[in-house]
Enzyme design. Sequence first.
Site, PDB file in Angstrom:
ATOM      1  CG  HIS A   1      -2.154  -0.540   0.918  1.00 61.26           C
ATOM      2  ND1 HIS A   1      -2.105  -2.047   2.152  1.00 61.26           N
ATOM      3  CD2 HIS A   1      -3.052  -1.302   0.340  1.00 61.26           C
ATOM      4  CE1 HIS A   1      -3.339  -2.754   2.176  1.00 61.26           C
ATOM      5  NE2 HIS A   1      -3.918  -1.714   0.783  1.00 61.26           N
TER       6      HIS A   1
ATOM      7  CB  CYS B   1      -2.996  -1.714   8.442  1.00 58.27           C
ATOM      8  SG  CYS B   1      -2.030  -1.657   7.796  1.00 58.27           S
TER       9      CYS B   1
END
Length: 263
Positions: free
Chosen positions: A168, A255
């Site tokens: 990411h 996250c």
Amino acid sequence: MTAKSYTFSHAICRAPSRSSSDGLRAVDTGAPDLAVFEQQHADYVAALRTTGATVTVLDAMEAYPDSVFVEDAALCLREGAVIMRPGAPTRLGEAAEMIPHLTALYQEVLQVEGPGFVEGGDILTTEREILVGLSARTDHAGVEELRQLVDRWGYTVRIVETPPNVLHFKTDCSLLDEDTVLATKRLDASGCFEGYKVIHTAEGEEACANAIRFNELVVMPAGFPKTRDVLATAGYTIREVGNTEAAKLDGGMSCLSLRFTPR
Ligand code: CIR
């Protein structure tokens, strides 16, 4: 302290599931030890709570091995929330699971309907704009739909690139304050942070680029002393949390939570 990009009254987390042993990872270094994962997760939640925020911990969801990584399921802004459309097929259903929890707190909850994909881990919200990194999980169509959705709230979306072989965009960067980001040298080299102050992760400590600014704290993974000392010297209040188990699933500090102040 009024910066809306890192001042939060709330966070939502989700307990790690037994099924996290089946979580996605680029390189298999073994399954997370659930007991250690639970302890590290509890330490993370405790760190957020020390800032006075209300932190909700949702029940573990066995059907979704990666559901502990709640950030990928939604984008939470002051004006409203947007349910994401994860590009990992095994994670697509996680997004809908987040709807009731956000509608309970927000007046406006929008949704990326597709056909494009966006995961929250590719989104860095700063004080002035929303950066979205194209990645294996986030595509142009997804970002364009997101752009249209948040336009009503006055946000500017800027498309950037997640480096190749990096999960990411935020695997490699974090917001530290209104003007400053922490980033790996490889990501900064792409030029995406022009106009920002950039603090680089120390050589060999690239894995700590995924930290979070949460109210007065910078919460970062334990075990990265050179970068920690650089950040402390720069004046940030650091809280280290063990992250060995989430890291086996390519997960980090951002996250593990949705961070927001609902209107
Ligand atoms: C995945 O591959 O989707 C999970 N194992 C890790 C997700 C990490 N999330 C994030 O960086 N926001």
